[in-house]
Design a protein around this motif. Sequence first.
Motif, mmCIF file in Angstrom:
data_model
loop_
_atom_site.group_PDB
_atom_site.id
_atom_site.type_symbol
_atom_site.label_atom_id
_atom_site.label_comp_id
_atom_site.label_asym_id
_atom_site.label_seq_id
_atom_site.Cartn_x
_atom_site.Cartn_y
_atom_site.Cartn_z
ATOM 1 N N ASP A 49 0.871 -1.096 -0.040
ATOM 2 C CA ASP A 49 -0.110 0.060 -0.120
ATOM 3 C C ASP A 49 0.986 1.421 -0.158
ATOM 4 O O ASP A 49 2.143 1.078 -0.035
ATOM 5 C CB ASP A 49 -0.885 -0.090 1.255
ATOM 6 N N LYS A 50 0.196 2.346 0.195
ATOM 7 C CA LYS A 50 1.068 3.892 -0.066
ATOM 8 C C LYS A 50 2.229 3.811 1.070
ATOM 9 O O LYS A 50 3.033 4.319 0.832
ATOM 10 C CB LYS A 50 0.208 5.052 -0.239
ATOM 11 N N GLU A 102 -4.414 2.699 -4.017
ATOM 12 C CA GLU A 102 -3.196 3.207 -4.259
ATOM 13 C C GLU A 102 -2.276 1.839 -4.170
ATOM 14 O O GLU A 102 -2.253 1.504 -2.920
ATOM 15 C CB GLU A 102 -2.832 4.326 -3.731
ATOM 16 N N TRP A 162 1.361 -0.243 -4.992
ATOM 17 C CA TRP A 162 2.738 -0.551 -5.257
ATOM 18 C C TRP A 162 3.499 -1.647 -5.472
ATOM 19 O O TRP A 162 3.011 -2.442 -4.710
ATOM 20 C CB TRP A 162 3.753 0.489 -4.205
ATOM 21 N N ARG A 218 10.630 1.156 -6.593
ATOM 22 C CA ARG A 218 8.981 0.766 -6.498
ATOM 23 C C ARG A 218 8.283 1.577 -7.487
ATOM 24 O O ARG A 218 8.738 2.884 -8.096
ATOM 25 C CB ARG A 218 8.528 1.293 -5.247
ATOM 26 N N SER A 219 6.848 1.114 -8.075
ATOM 27 C CA SER A 219 6.229 1.872 -9.181
ATOM 28 C C SER A 219 5.019 1.884 -8.742
ATOM 29 O O SER A 219 4.489 0.886 -8.371
ATOM 30 C CB SER A 219 6.757 1.043 -10.435
ATOM 31 N N GLN A 220 4.289 2.617 -8.753
ATOM 32 C CA GLN A 220 2.871 2.509 -8.543
ATOM 33 C C GLN A 220 2.012 1.927 -9.684
ATOM 34 O O GLN A 220 2.096 2.294 -11.073
ATOM 35 C CB GLN A 220 2.175 4.187 -8.182
#
Lengths: 272, 425
Positions: free
Chosen positions: B285-286, B300, B302, B354-356
């Motif tokens: 999660d964020k 959101e 990741w 990391r990438s969303q």
Amino acid sequence: MTHIRIEPRSSWLAMEWREVWRFRELLFFLVWRDVKVRYKQTVIGIAWVVLQPLVASFIFAIIFGNFARMPSDNLPYVIFAMGGLVPWNFFANSIQRGTGSLVGSAGLISKVYFPRLIIPVASILAGLVDLAVVLTALIVLMLIWGITPTLAILTLPLMLLLAFGIALGASLGLTAINVQYRDVGYAMPVVMQLWLYATPVIYSSSLIPENWRWLYGLNPMVGVIGGFRWALFGTGMPPLAELALSLITMIVLLIGGMLLFNRMESRFADVV
Amino acid sequence: MSDIAVQANRVSKEYRINRFQRKKTHERSLRDDVVGLLTSPFRQRDESSDSIWALKDISFEVKAGEVVGIIGRNGAGKSTLLKILSRITRPTEGAIDIYGRVGSLLEVGTGFHAELSGRENIYLNGAILGMGKREIDRKFDEIVAFSEVEKFIDTPVKRYSSGMYMRLAFAVAAHLDPEILIVDEVLAVGDVQFQKKCLGKMSEVAHGGRTVLFVSHNMNAIEQLCGSAILLEEGKLTDYSADVHHIITRYLSSGVNDESRAEWINMGGEYENPYFKPLRLFVSDKDGNVINHAVSRSDEVWIQIEGEIQKMDSTLSVGYAIYGESGAQLYLSTHTDGPESGWAKIHEGRCVLRSQLPLHLLNEGTHRIECVVDLHNVRWVLLPGEHNPTVQMDVQGGLSESPYWTRARMGVMAPILEWVAANVN
């Protein structure tokens, strides 16, 4: 408004007769399905019902009638053997089908509610159609041979009812046990084979010594087969003592079978 | 009290496991019992270890006309509860009062016989579901029309395609009309078009003032159809409220799917290489916490890749490939996809990339995410499709705010795109 209470198993004496009555149409449809499906994709269809006992009778006639010269109550051996095989096959098939009925309907039992009693009853009722066909054939055969039925034939339905009751009583208990112990299903063919020899189907009960008759009569089918032959051929005296014993056995079997069935019913869906 | 349709009072259901050989009960034979009796005649049944409580102390009340969704993981007791409500099996303890005529659909096509024609099966199946012959006569044409198999109605159903078979089966079921309807996941039949029809029929039933108890794994269907929901967890009723959305969220976040699925950790010497040795791959999660439950399309989310670089190579690209339900690769993304000036800076030693995940892009279902490492134009370090570090992620819900978009779409992805209009004179 209808109110249903779902509880852990209630008293095992209480049969839900009202429920069975409410589902009578389902009973009809299950019988109809069994009859309809039985001879699908066969060439001669229901003729098999007649052919099977007829061929068997001829074989018996050759072996026992011609070679062994067994007594056949002064009737042509084929007719005599048919007179035993018709009620016997009805009885044996009923038990065979009745015993396997619950396990065979596992799909229904685990997915839909209805009084489970309907299943063995339907499986046995479906055999009545076969019986009617083969009985007609037998009467035709008798007429060809020049044997005309007497008034005794009017009692024929009673004999059949007796066979039906015995088969139903035994099946109720057996099919319930078979749900838990499949051994029953495997044992039945052997038991029925033995039972056949303990019943005057291919031989006459006159072969049994007089002072052993009472023991012999404890087999409820002795009375039924004897009674059936008497009703159809009208020869000699009706085997009243044996018939009375059969009737008592039938009542005991029906009550016992019903109690056993009812006692185990609540677990069918979990175990089957 | 007449407005209560179903009242369950401390219902429990125990299943026994065989006491002697620990086989399932239905597999035991007479011999097992006899042998058991002979070998250990005095052994008492050990209740605690030989039984499973599929349901424990379930109490609830459903008012007439309510549509209640029952949700829970596999094995939570949903099916057992439905079986008790449908009177297929009895509870071990407790009682349920039902006021009204019950119809239950735990399966479509129960009792269908392959040798019988469509017409005959309609009557047979109807009777099995509790309809009378006259009732079926009356609805017959409607059922046939709904099933779309008019032309083959006198053909044995064994000649039907599986789609036709299911349509006919559902058609009969859909025309059952009791006061209380108990339904188990029957929506997942047939092609998409027919599913739509089924869902339409379901909502017609649901909005027609009938009491419905409805089990499904399709959260959209539950949210759309049900006025309240029951959450079952390990045989216990853990939540029951009219706030269906709340219960669904609780359900989705409560269950730990499978600890190993959402996170992969290098157990030691796997994937040794000097360029980028993957150490950990996970969905978060964020705030960086591992998410091991289903994610919503509007959450959101990741993808995080942790690795160790011993020898920095200027051509290194690290990323992931994502595969949809069907196994098709949806896309591949690496940290060097954009203009060079915007690349994430990585150095020798341990690092995390990391990438969303794009919002509203993936379709519902289980996705597989695979770590990919490439030395551009030199060689693959971790080639996609080989046995790479992999995690799984379930996407469920958060489809769209559009009132028209309430169920999973066809297609491997389901983006919400911008639409504009211009007037043409």
